[in-house]
Design a protein around this motif. Structure first.
Motif, short mmCIF file in Angstrom:
data_model
loop_
_atom_site.label_atom_id
_atom_site.label_comp_id
_atom_site.label_asym_id
_atom_site.label_seq_id
_atom_site.Cartn_x
_atom_site.Cartn_y
_atom_site.Cartn_z
N PHE A 142 0.81 -1.21 0.00
CA PHE A 142 0.00 0.00 0.00
C PHE A 142 0.85 1.27 0.00
O PHE A 142 0.49 2.26 -0.63
CB PHE A 142 -0.95 0.01 1.20
N ALA A 143 1.99 1.24 0.70
CA ALA A 143 2.84 2.42 0.74
C ALA A 143 3.39 2.74 -0.64
O ALA A 143 3.36 3.91 -1.09
CB ALA A 143 3.98 2.22 1.74
N ALA A 144 3.89 1.73 -1.35
CA ALA A 144 4.42 1.95 -2.69
C ALA A 144 3.30 2.33 -3.66
O ALA A 144 3.49 3.20 -4.52
CB ALA A 144 5.15 0.70 -3.18
N SER A 145 2.15 1.69 -3.54
CA SER A 145 1.03 2.00 -4.42
C SER A 145 0.55 3.43 -4.20
O SER A 145 0.27 4.16 -5.16
CB SER A 145 -0.13 1.03 -4.18
N ALA A 146 0.46 3.84 -2.93
CA ALA A 146 0.04 5.21 -2.63
C ALA A 146 1.05 6.22 -3.17
O ALA A 146 0.66 7.26 -3.72
CB ALA A 146 -0.16 5.39 -1.13
N ALA A 147 2.33 5.92 -3.02
CA ALA A 147 3.36 6.82 -3.54
C ALA A 147 3.22 6.97 -5.05
O ALA A 147 3.34 8.08 -5.60
CB ALA A 147 4.74 6.32 -3.17
N GLY A 148 2.95 5.85 -5.74
CA GLY A 148 2.77 5.91 -7.18
C GLY A 148 1.53 6.69 -7.58
O GLY A 148 1.57 7.52 -8.50
N GLU A 149 0.41 6.44 -6.90
CA GLU A 149 -0.82 7.15 -7.24
C GLU A 149 -0.70 8.64 -6.96
O GLU A 149 -1.19 9.48 -7.75
CB GLU A 149 -2.01 6.55 -6.48
N VAL A 150 -0.06 9.00 -5.86
CA VAL A 150 0.12 10.42 -5.55
C VAL A 150 1.05 11.07 -6.57
O VAL A 150 0.83 12.22 -7.00
CB VAL A 150 0.63 10.59 -4.10
N ARG A 151 2.09 10.34 -6.99
CA ARG A 151 2.97 10.88 -8.04
C ARG A 151 2.17 11.16 -9.32
O ARG A 151 2.37 12.19 -9.97
CB ARG A 151 4.11 9.88 -8.35
N PHE A 152 1.28 10.26 -9.66
CA PHE A 152 0.51 10.40 -10.90
C PHE A 152 -0.57 11.46 -10.81
O PHE A 152 -0.69 12.33 -11.67
CB PHE A 152 -0.12 9.05 -11.25
N TRP A 153 -1.36 11.40 -9.73
CA TRP A 153 -2.54 12.24 -9.64
C TRP A 153 -2.27 13.58 -8.95
O TRP A 153 -2.71 14.63 -9.43
CB TRP A 153 -3.66 11.51 -8.89
N VAL A 154 -1.60 13.55 -7.82
CA VAL A 154 -1.45 14.78 -7.02
C VAL A 154 -0.33 15.67 -7.57
O VAL A 154 -0.49 16.87 -7.70
CB VAL A 154 -1.22 14.43 -5.54
N VAL A 155 0.80 15.05 -7.90
CA VAL A 155 1.89 15.80 -8.53
C VAL A 155 1.53 16.07 -9.98
O VAL A 155 1.59 17.22 -10.45
CB VAL A 155 3.23 15.05 -8.41
N GLY A 156 1.17 15.02 -10.71
CA GLY A 156 0.76 15.17 -12.10
C GLY A 156 1.93 15.09 -13.07
O GLY A 156 3.09 15.22 -12.69
N PRO A 157 1.62 14.88 -14.35
CA PRO A 157 2.67 14.65 -15.33
C PRO A 157 3.50 15.88 -15.68
O PRO A 157 4.61 15.73 -16.19
CB PRO A 157 1.90 14.15 -16.56
N ALA A 158 2.98 17.06 -15.38
CA ALA A 158 3.69 18.28 -15.79
C ALA A 158 4.57 18.86 -14.69
O ALA A 158 5.23 19.87 -14.90
CB ALA A 158 2.68 19.35 -16.24
N ARG A 159 4.59 18.20 -13.52
CA ARG A 159 5.39 18.72 -12.40
C ARG A 159 6.30 17.62 -11.87
O ARG A 159 6.09 16.44 -12.12
CB ARG A 159 4.48 19.23 -11.27
N GLN A 173 -0.52 10.86 0.58
CA GLN A 173 -0.10 9.46 0.67
C GLN A 173 -0.74 8.77 1.86
O GLN A 173 -1.14 7.60 1.77
CB GLN A 173 1.42 9.37 0.74
N GLU A 174 -0.85 9.48 2.98
CA GLU A 174 -1.49 8.88 4.15
C GLU A 174 -2.96 8.56 3.86
O GLU A 174 -3.44 7.46 4.16
CB GLU A 174 -1.40 9.84 5.34
N MET A 175 -3.69 9.50 3.25
CA MET A 175 -5.08 9.25 2.90
C MET A 175 -5.19 8.11 1.90
O MET A 175 -6.08 7.25 2.00
CB MET A 175 -5.73 10.51 2.34
N ASP A 176 -4.29 8.09 0.92
CA ASP A 176 -4.39 7.10 -0.14
C ASP A 176 -4.11 5.69 0.37
O ASP A 176 -4.70 4.72 -0.11
CB ASP A 176 -3.46 7.45 -1.29
#
Length: 265
Positions: A142-159, A173-176
Motif C-alpha cells: 500500500f505504501a508503494a502504491s500510494a506513492a505511485g498514485e500520488v505521483r501520478f494524480w497529485v503531482v501530475g505529469p507536468a510537475r 499518501q497517508e489518505m491514499d
C-alpha cells in the motif's frame, strides 16, 4: 465526526454551518479530510456535510450489495434533507453525477473538480503516462502504491515531486494508503453502477453545474471537464487552476472556495 445509518451501513461525516445544504464527496485516493479547507469556508452560508463514502475513512462496509450514488440519496433521507448541492472531487464527482442522474429531484446543483464520469474510458495517452511515471507496483504494497498514485494524480505529469508542497504529498499518501485498503475491501462486495452510465447522458443534467480542473492534472481530466461543460445545459466551466493537480480543493482552496461561494445556491 458523527455516524449515521444509511442503507444498512454506519457512515461517518463531519458537519458545520447552517443554511442551504451542501454535501462534499471525496476523491477515491482520499477521504472526507480532503475537504478540511472547504468545511469552514462554506459553513458561513451553508449546512455543509463532508461524507466518508462507504468503506472509506471511518465509514463501515457491511458485506451486502450497494451503490455509492444510492448512499448519497440515503444520506439525504437520513439527515431529513429534500435536496442538496453536491460537490465532488475525482471519484466523488463521478458519484455526484450518477446521483444527479438517478435522482435529479434531490440535487439542487453540482460542482465537479477533476471528475471522471461513469462509462468513460481513459485514453491511451493516460495509460502511457501511468507507465512512464509509475510503472509496475506491487498492489499489496500500500505504501508503494500510494506513492505511485500520488505521483501520478497529485503531482501530475507536468510537475516534479519537488515542485509540490511536501506536506500535501505526505497527507495525500497517508489518505491514499487508507483508501487503497478500502478499495481492496470493496472488491469483495457487489457495488452497483449507474445503468446506463453517465458518459452519454450529460445532457440530462438540468441543474446548475460548475466544472473545474487543475492545470497540472492529467490531460484527460481537463478534456472531460470540457465535455461536461459542453453537454450539460446549465454548466459553467472554470479556467483550469494553475499549478494544481487532481486534489484541487485541497491543494488550491482559495480559488475553489471563491468559486463555490459564488456558485452554490
Amino acid at each position: 465526526m458523527t455516524k449515521i445509518e444509511v442503507n444498512g451501513a454506519q457512515l461517518a461525516y463531519d458537519e458545520a454551518g447552517a443554511g442551504t445544504p451542501v454535501l462534499l464527496l471525496h476523491a477515491g485516493i482520499a477521504d472526507r479530510r480532503m475537504w478540511r479547507e472547504q468545511l469552514p469556508a462554506l459553513a458561513a452560508r451553508h449546512r455543509v456535510v463532508a461524507l466518508d463514502l462507504r468503506g472509506y475513512g471511518d465509514s463501515e462496509l457491511p458485506p451486502a450489495p450497494f451503490a455509492h450514488h444510492e448512499d448519497v440519496v440515503g444520506l439525504l433521507d437520513a439527515l431529513g434533507l429534500d435536496r442538496a448541492a453536491l460537490v465532488g472531487c475525482s471519484f466523488g464527482g463521478k458519484i455526484a453525477v450518477d446521483a444527479a442522474l438517478a435522482h435529479p429531484e434531490r440535487v439542487s446543483a453540482l460542482a465537479l473538480f477533476g471528475a471522471p464520469v461513469s462509462g468513460n474510458e481513459w485514453s491511451e495517452e493516460t495509460e502511457q503516462l501511468w507507465e512512464t511515471l509509475v510503472g509496475e507496483v506491487d498492489p499489496e504494497d500500500f505504501a508503494a502504491s500510494a506513492a505511485g498514485e500520488v505521483r501520478f494524480w497529485v503531482v501530475g505529469p507536468a510537475r516534479r515531486p519537488e515542485d509540490v508542497d511536501p506536506e500535501l504529498i505526505r497527507f495525500a499518501q497517508e489518505m491514499d494508503q487508507r483508501a487503497l485498503a478500502a478499495e481492496l475491501a470493496l472488491s469483495a462486495v457487489e457495488v452497483g453502477e449507474l445503468d446506463p452510465p453517465a458518459i452519454d447522458r450529460l445532457g440530462e443534467l438540468r441543474m446548475p453545474v460548475l466544472v473545474g480542473a487543475g492545470a497540472a492534472d492529467v490531460p484527460d481530466i481537463s478534456r472531460l471537464a470540457d465535455r461536461i461543460a459542453d453537454e450539460a445545459p446549465d454548466a459553467v466551466r472554470l479556467p483550469d487552476v494553475p499549478d494544481a493537480g487532481h486534489l484541487l480543493p485541497l491543494e488550491r482552496p482559495g480559488p475553489v472556495n471563491a468559486a463555490l461561494l459564488d456558485f452554490l445556491p
